[in-house]
Design a protein around this motif. Sequence first.
Motif, short mmCIF file in Angstrom:
data_model
loop_
_atom_site.label_atom_id
_atom_site.label_comp_id
_atom_site.label_asym_id
_atom_site.label_seq_id
_atom_site.Cartn_x
_atom_site.Cartn_y
_atom_site.Cartn_z
N GLU A 460 0.71 -1.44 0.03
CA GLU A 460 -0.54 0.03 0.65
C GLU A 460 0.86 1.66 -0.17
OE1 GLU A 460 -2.51 -0.50 3.63
OE2 GLU A 460 -4.20 -1.59 1.94
N HIS A 465 -1.13 5.31 -0.46
CA HIS A 465 -2.05 5.40 0.66
C HIS A 465 -1.90 3.71 1.49
CE1 HIS A 465 -4.27 1.76 -1.44
NE2 HIS A 465 -4.21 1.92 -2.30
N ASN A 471 3.31 8.19 4.63
CA ASN A 471 2.96 8.31 3.16
C ASN A 471 3.82 8.58 2.86
OD1 ASN A 471 1.13 5.42 1.88
ND2 ASN A 471 -0.02 6.94 3.04
#
Length: 473
Positions: A460, A465, A471
């Motif tokens: 991810e 995300h 992130n």
Amino acid sequence: MVVGDFAKEVDVLVIGAGPGGYVAAIRAAQLGRKVTIVDKDALGGVCLNRGCIPSKAIISAAERYHHMKDSADMGLEVTGEVRVNMPKLIEWKNSVVNKLTGGVKQLLKGNNVEIVSGEAYFSGTNTVRISTEDSSQTYQFNDCIIATGSRPAELPILRFDGKRILSSTEALNLKEVPNRLIVVGGGYIGLELGTAYAKLGSQVTILEGTKSLLPGTDPALTRMVTRRLKKLGVTVVTEAFVQGGEVNGDEVTVKAEVKGEEKTFTGDYCLVSVGRKPNTDELGLDLIGVELDERGFIKIDNQCRTNVEHIYAIGDCAGGALLAHKASYEAKVAAEAMSGHPSVIDYQAMPFVIFSDPEIAYTGLTEEQAKAEGYTPAVSRFAFQANGRALSMNNADGFVQIVADQETKRVLGAQIVGPEASSLISEIVLAIEMGATAEDIALTIHAHPTLPETVMEAAEGILGHAIHMVNKK
């Protein structure tokens, strides 16, 4: 008495019954070939008898013992003495080995593979002489697969004596936990066994000639292992060039030059683990013209065929990564190619595993390798410290790192250091083999709370995300 003046005719002859040989024999039999397998030692080869399996049994026992003594922060307090009964541990280890080797024998018999004990020597391009202590027999074959494996490499200045100066074989059968253990060589074998004995109570010193442990392994992975070794009280001496050693009674002394200074190290035992060499020097390969490289490994093509068309070679004796699972993989390719199938070897997703503490596993490309191959890599790293299962196990050091192609998001590789890395790497190997993208992994529902969630989170992160880490912008 010498018998067998007339050659016994066989269809397929497999020399060596390790994880390469016995798999090749079974696969060839499945394809309708009549197979004979010969081994001079024991079914299962080095892996089952003197390598992978017995070492992991000792590592598992050492890990359990260490946890029993070191779980006070979890509220588990040991008030009595926890002791290591080394002869009993070795007995249990041997029972594990015997179960597996017995299983190999039943599998071979179940596939109608003829099992022959003895030492093989090529007497011609289609004949092999198989000898025991009191007899010999010539076998004439149509096709042959050489799967003779490898053995520990020896230092001329520090030769094995089997008593105080040990190879990995003897180190797996000690009847006592050494008070002091010197390990010459900081590769995966020396590191794994050195760590295990440190957990069992030995004062361990590792002497490595290069600048760091596990030469050739990503430094980000080895740093985690080096940190844990310090906590275990293991002394790691890098850039240590061994000059020699000698045994004095119940002690062994090793001399080494460390950064220009001569130093002496004394222990009860010395494990010499400086690599392995192929078992190709006593087969008579020179008589039949099978080509070897400069280190004695058999040269093969992408179907495991040697320069002698009907003779194949697989596993350690054929070079490359000396891994049991690589040998088994090549075994299937060789058996299929030999039987007319278009199988070829492809190592793009080969898993590498080191049973250190914490475990290390990697496959495919690193970020640097991806750049060198023309990719623009996207890299995402997820720490075990953010994983509920790792924290609940009190084992949260390390991370999962995925390397993907920035444009397509196709998974190119992964590097893992942490709990059960040896198991977690399989998901990435499958992803690479299938040409999967980071989105494919991210969209796969992973059970909670489990360690594989770290793989999902790292994937991810490639997409930008991830939920349980910040992130990258």
